[in-house]
Design an enzyme around this catalytic site. Structure first.
Site, PDB file in Angstrom:
ATOM      1  N   GLY A  38     -12.017 -50.086-108.128  1.00  0.00           N
ATOM      2  CA  GLY A  38     -11.604 -48.867-108.791  1.00  0.00           C
ATOM      3  C   GLY A  38     -10.294 -49.084-109.481  1.00  0.00           C
ATOM      4  N   THR A  39      -9.897 -48.248-109.643  1.00  0.00           N
ATOM      5  CA  THR A  39      -8.227 -48.120-110.473  1.00  0.00           C
ATOM      6  C   THR A  39      -7.597 -49.226-109.344  1.00  0.00           C
ATOM      7  OG1 THR A  39      -8.440 -46.567-111.469  1.00  0.00           O
ATOM      8  CG2 THR A  39      -6.130 -46.838-111.347  1.00  0.00           C
ATOM      9  N   GLY A 178       8.819 -42.879-118.598  1.00  0.00           N
ATOM     10  CA  GLY A 178       8.830 -43.154-117.094  1.00  0.00           C
ATOM     11  C   GLY A 178       9.155 -44.177-116.644  1.00  0.00           C
ATOM     12  N   VAL A 181       6.973 -46.353-109.836  1.00  0.00           N
ATOM     13  CA  VAL A 181       7.156 -47.128-109.612  1.00  0.00           C
ATOM     14  C   VAL A 181       5.880 -48.264-110.677  1.00  0.00           C
ATOM     15  CG1 VAL A 181       5.236 -48.769-108.456  1.00  0.00           C
ATOM     16  CG2 VAL A 181       6.248 -46.551-107.213  1.00  0.00           C
ATOM     17  N   VAL A 235      11.615 -36.551-123.073  1.00  0.00           N
ATOM     18  CA  VAL A 235      11.333 -37.077-124.666  1.00  0.00           C
ATOM     19  C   VAL A 235      10.887 -35.817-125.342  1.00  0.00           C
ATOM     20  CG1 VAL A 235       9.469 -37.799-125.485  1.00  0.00           C
ATOM     21  CG2 VAL A 235      10.332 -38.412-123.758  1.00  0.00           C
ATOM     22  N   GLY A 268       3.156 -40.824-114.445  1.00  0.00           N
ATOM     23  CA  GLY A 268       2.159 -39.923-113.929  1.00  0.00           C
ATOM     24  C   GLY A 268       0.806 -40.201-113.480  1.00  0.00           C
ATOM     25  N   ALA A 316      -2.947 -46.898-102.560  1.00  0.00           N
ATOM     26  CA  ALA A 316      -4.911 -47.229-102.439  1.00  0.00           C
ATOM     27  C   ALA A 316      -4.555 -47.672-100.713  1.00  0.00           C
ATOM     28  CB  ALA A 316      -4.426 -48.871-102.794  1.00  0.00           C
ATOM     29  N   HIS A 440      14.987 -68.369 -88.527  1.00  0.00           N
ATOM     30  CA  HIS A 440      15.642 -68.935 -89.429  1.00  0.00           C
ATOM     31  C   HIS A 440      15.410 -69.500 -90.023  1.00  0.00           C
ATOM     32  CE1 HIS A 440      19.993 -69.459 -91.287  1.00  0.00           C
ATOM     33  NE2 HIS A 440      19.862 -70.501 -90.638  1.00  0.00           N
TER      34      HIS A 440
END
Length: 460
Positions: A38-39, A178, A181, A235, A268, A316, A440
């Site tokens: 998929g995407t 945009g 993300v 815009v 989006g 996802a 650490h």
């Protein structure tokens, strides 16, 4: 009856659901008209992170003087970068098909159409075939949204899908509409490679759906790197010009414009159900999404939906979790995943990861909360890599001390956020989370510092 379950869509929701259903003993088929995965695997998560790895490597080589590394004549071969991206995606996609074969899942190549409950037509290169089944699971995902802004159909305007297909040259400049993300990750990529980048965001900050400090801090870092950012900017139109493509916008009533060799529309995605249902099938909608109940069943009995097509959260791992939960409930198996705890990850530099509630969300919901925060100026690993301003915030209930959320902005944040997800899922207190020893030197040891401050505030 041909199958017990037909899954339409082989993205992260569909293929995970199909594999789980087969493991639970169902006879399963998956309908897909493009690459398996998929995407996310082919036009989203995986290719974007592959590109960011390449740009990070280029950036590090060119900016290694602080640790004694100087390189000359370092060049970018964008064609090779995208070829590497395609090779990784193809390997993973082929791997999914191999999993289907091992699980005896039939992969039906073509475009699926639901003719009726329990009946699916698949249109492929060899014509149309019809199949019957007990249940149908819709996992058709989403596609980039193109709002009705004049000029968004010009050849110089690309969506993320088109941009990630690849190009044989590096753009000199790009304007990104945009600041979510997709926008910030691709801004990071092109800026690393020396491209002139402008971001235009309609709301008051980058990453407007996340904790305010994350977007504000990222904007400071981006501006320091030379990225131009316009927020509170709407815009008006997009026009062709001699230098490329110009975006005209209004910032609090003041006209502005930005020109790039190309424009990326990253505002989006919308659920993809185009042509999915026969004309006499009209499932109930929840806005643009298919409406589903707690079992992921649509208003049409026997037809279920998961992932971007039915969820407001387009991630996802959400689609995968929903797919697993859906088929397990179909098989009478109790699902133990807490679907309310959703980590969000952004792979810019530094990485951003969050889960649970922010301080502002707690206030809006009337939840008494305290926040422990640590900036990582003195963190050894951050100093070693010459990192940008980084911080961690952990939120807890002021009365019960239960961990409610966290926001990390630092290197490897996406690899560390799950410990907070685990804490929330198991109702752990800040004191209980503090009991874990953290090694650490690591970025992760800053979690203990944030918890220490949080516990001090909780006990005042």
């Amino acid at each position: 009856m041909d199958y017990q379950l037909i899954v339409i869509g082989a993205g992260p929701g569909g293929y995970v659901a199909a594999l789980r259903a087969a493991k639970l003993g169902l006879k399963v088929a998956v309908v897909e008209n493009r690459e398996a995965g998929g995407t996310c695997l082919n036009r989203g998560c995986v290719p974007t992170k592959t590109l960011l790895h390449s740009s990070q490597l280029y950036y590090d080589i060119r900016n290694g003087a602080h640790c004694g590394i100087t390189a000359e004549d370092v060049k970018v071969n964008l064609e090779a970068i995208f070829a590497n991206k395609r090779a990784i995606c193809e390997k993973l996609s082929t791997g999914i098909e191999g999993l289907f074969k091992s699980a005896k899942i039939d992969l039906l190549r073509g475009t699926g159409k639901i003719l009726a409950p329990g009946k699916v037509a698949v249109s492929g290169s060899e014509g149309v075939s019809e199949y019957t089944c007990e249940n149908i699971l819709v996992a058709t995902g989403s596609v980039p949204a193109r709002p009705p802004i004049p000029g968004l159909n010009l050849p110089g305007v690309l969506t993320s899908d088109e941009l990630l297909e690849g190009t044989d040259r590096l753009y000199k400049s790009i304007v990104i509409i945009g600041g979510g993300v997709i926008g910030v990750e691709l801004a990071n990529f092109y800026n690393d490679l020396g491209c002139d980048v402008t971001i235009i965001e309609g709301l008051d900050r980058l990453l407007p759906t996340m904790d305010r400090e994350l977007g504000q801090n990222l904007a400071q870092i981006f501006k320091k790197r030379g990225i131009r950012i316009f927020v509170n900017s709407m815009v008006d139109c997009v026009e062709e010009c001699t230098d490329g493509t110009t975006v005209k916008f209004q910032t609090k009533g003041v006209a502005g414009e930005a020109t790039g060799e190309v424009v990326l529309c990253a505002i989006g995605r919308r659920p993809y159900i185009d042509g999915l249902f026969a004309e006499d099938l009209c499932p109930e909608m929840d806005g643009r999404n298919l409406k589903v109940d707690r079992r992921y069943q649509t208003s049409i009995p026997g037809i279920y939906a998961i992932g971007d097509v039915s969820s407001k959260i387009q991630l996802a791992h959400v689609a995968s979790a929903q797919g697993t939960a859906c088929v397990e409930m179909l098989c009478g198996v109790e699902n133990h995943m807490n679907m309310a705890i959703v980590p969000g990850c952004i792979y810019c530099r530094p990485e951003i990861a969050s889960v649970g509630l922010t301080e502002a969300e707690c206030k809006a919901q009337g939840i008494p909360a305290k926040v422990g925060k640590v900036t990582m100026f003195s963190n050894a690993k951050t100093l070693i890599i010459n990192g940008d301003r980084a911080f961690m915030k952990i939120v807890a209930n002021a009365e019960t001390h239960a961990v409610l959320g966290a926001q990390f902005m630092c290197e490897h944040a996406t690899d560390m956020i799950s410990q907070i997800s685990q804490a929330i899922a198991n109702n752990m207190t800040a004191e209980q989370l503090m009991k874990a020893m953290r090694p650490h030197p690591t970025f992760e040891e800053a979690v203990s510092e944030a918890l220490e401050e949080l516990i001090a505030k909780l006990n005042k």
